[in-house]
Scaffold this active site. Structure first.
Site, short mmCIF file in Angstrom:
data_model
loop_
_atom_site.label_atom_id
_atom_site.label_comp_id
_atom_site.label_asym_id
_atom_site.label_seq_id
_atom_site.Cartn_x
_atom_site.Cartn_y
_atom_site.Cartn_z
N TRP A 1 -1.91 -8.05 9.60
CA TRP A 1 -2.58 -7.24 10.64
C TRP A 1 -1.57 -6.21 11.12
O TRP A 1 -0.57 -6.58 11.73
CB TRP A 1 -3.05 -8.10 11.82
CG TRP A 1 -3.97 -7.33 12.73
CD1 TRP A 1 -3.62 -6.66 13.88
CD2 TRP A 1 -5.38 -7.11 12.55
NE1 TRP A 1 -4.74 -6.05 14.41
CE2 TRP A 1 -5.83 -6.31 13.62
CE3 TRP A 1 -6.31 -7.50 11.58
CZ2 TRP A 1 -7.15 -5.90 13.77
CZ3 TRP A 1 -7.62 -7.09 11.73
CH2 TRP A 1 -8.04 -6.31 12.81
N ASP A 2 -1.81 -4.95 10.79
CA ASP A 2 -0.82 -3.93 11.13
C ASP A 2 -1.35 -2.88 12.10
O ASP A 2 -0.63 -1.97 12.47
CB ASP A 2 -0.30 -3.27 9.84
CG ASP A 2 -1.42 -2.74 8.95
OD1 ASP A 2 -2.54 -2.51 9.47
OD2 ASP A 2 -1.18 -2.56 7.75
N CYS A 3 -2.63 -3.02 12.50
CA CYS A 3 -3.29 -2.08 13.42
C CYS A 3 -3.54 -0.70 12.81
O CYS A 3 -4.08 0.19 13.47
CB CYS A 3 -2.52 -1.92 14.75
SG CYS A 3 -2.58 -3.42 15.77
N CYS A 4 -3.15 -0.48 11.54
CA CYS A 4 -3.26 0.84 10.91
C CYS A 4 -4.67 1.12 10.39
O CYS A 4 -5.47 0.21 10.21
CB CYS A 4 -2.29 0.93 9.74
SG CYS A 4 -0.60 0.45 10.15
N TYR B 1 4.38 -3.98 10.03
CA TYR B 1 5.48 -3.30 9.35
C TYR B 1 5.79 -1.90 9.87
O TYR B 1 6.91 -1.43 9.78
CB TYR B 1 5.21 -3.25 7.83
CG TYR B 1 4.20 -2.18 7.47
CD1 TYR B 1 4.65 -0.92 7.07
CD2 TYR B 1 2.84 -2.40 7.55
CE1 TYR B 1 3.74 0.08 6.78
CE2 TYR B 1 1.94 -1.42 7.28
CZ TYR B 1 2.39 -0.18 6.89
OH TYR B 1 1.49 0.81 6.62
#
Ligand code: NAG
Ligand code: NAG
Ligand code: NAG
Length: 272
Positions: free
Chosen positions: A32-35, A155
């Protein structure tokens, strides 16, 4: 004309036998990177009816599918928080994944749905139906479905920036791994539901393996992303059974051959 028909026939035959990109075995993970997810770019609408919905920083829907990702590109597009997994019951969940299938490409997986049956990691007997909203390139030699669930490595600091918070030290590239359910309470509230799912339903399993089979997308998933593939109706909906799948390695050569043949048929169709 005869040549065109022959090429199309051959392409169809190859397509029928090239089942590997639609079913097989692989491993999973969490991310889960919010991107902005990769399947939410406007260019991909050649084979999608609509790209995967993205959201603004405050989680309201973003209408502009050309907007850059908030991660690294200074854009305004984030993943929408309703693309977190949810449990229907103890043995069945819905979710969204970052896909990588050996022998296939984004052209094959963006917005495809798959039924997964877990085969180890304590998740035997549990199933998910997931839609591929994103692409994972961590290991091009293996088929991996990364289930989008908050609490994993962020990341590009996308979540940290989105919430102006390090989530109790768990967000950002330097974030430490979550180890227990109560750690989820430190995350920004919009990220907690999927984090609880990870402990309650997914049992915090470490990269469990699964068998997968492409299915027609359920409305429960396409209502969230707005994305339906133009070929979706050619697949059958899940019947709820465990798919029986034999692993194989034909995928790559057949996939490439199919692409070449279909391109050839296309080129020829302009000359008739
Ligand atoms: C869980 O939900 C799935 C999907 O609706 C259904 O097929 C299955 O029978 C349910 N299982 C139980 C134990 O209720
Ligand atoms: C699970 O997947 C990994 C990586 O692909 C593989 O090395 C391993 O043999 C698999 N385990 C099982 C039980 O299928
Ligand atoms: C869908 O189901 C029908 C009836 O069981 C079967 O004949 C057909 O081959 C299936 N199609 C695919 C793409 O699996």
């Amino acid at each position: 004309m005869a040549i065109l028909q022959a090429v199309l026939l051959l392409a169809t035959v190859v397509r029928v036998f090239a089942v590997d990109k639609y079913e097989g075995t692989g491993s999973t993970g969490l991310y889960w990177d919010c991107c902005k997810p990769s399947c939410s770019w406007k260019e991909k609408t050649d084979w999608l009816t609509h790209p995967v919905q993205t959201c603004q920083k405050d989680d309201s829907p973003l209408g502009d599918f050309t907007a850059g990702s908030a991660c690294g590109q200074g854009g305004s597009a984030y993943v929408c928080n309703n693309q977190q997994p949810w449990a229907v019951n103890d043995t069945f969940s819905y979710g969204f994944i970052s896909a990588f299938i050996v022998g296939a490409s984004e052209l094959d997986w963006c917005c495809s749905c798959y039924e997964l049956s877990f085969i180890n990691g304590g998740l035997q007997g549990k199933r998910m139906i997931v839609q591929a909203s994103n692409t994972g390139y961590d290991d091009p030699k293996r088929t991996i479905f990364g289930v989008g669930a908050p609490g994993e490595k962020d990341y590009a600091d996308g979540c940290m920036n989105r919430y102006d918070s390090d989530g109790g030290g768990f967000l950002g590239k330097e974030g430490r791994p979550l180890t227990k359910r109560s750690d989820c309470e430190s995350l920004p509230r919009p990220l907690q539901q999927g984090c609880f799912w990870r402990f309650d339903w997914f049992l915090d399993a470490f990269k469990p393996n699964m068998t997968f089979q492409r299915v027609k997308c359920p409305k429960a998933l396409t209502d969230v992303t707005g994305c339906i593939r133009k070929d979706d109706a050619t697949f059958n909906a899940s019947t709820g059974g465990v798919p029986s799948v034999a692993p194989s390695s034909r995928g790559e050569s057949f996939g490439t051959l199919t692409t070449v043949l279909i391109l050839a048929a296309w080129a020829l169709s302009f000359n008739v």
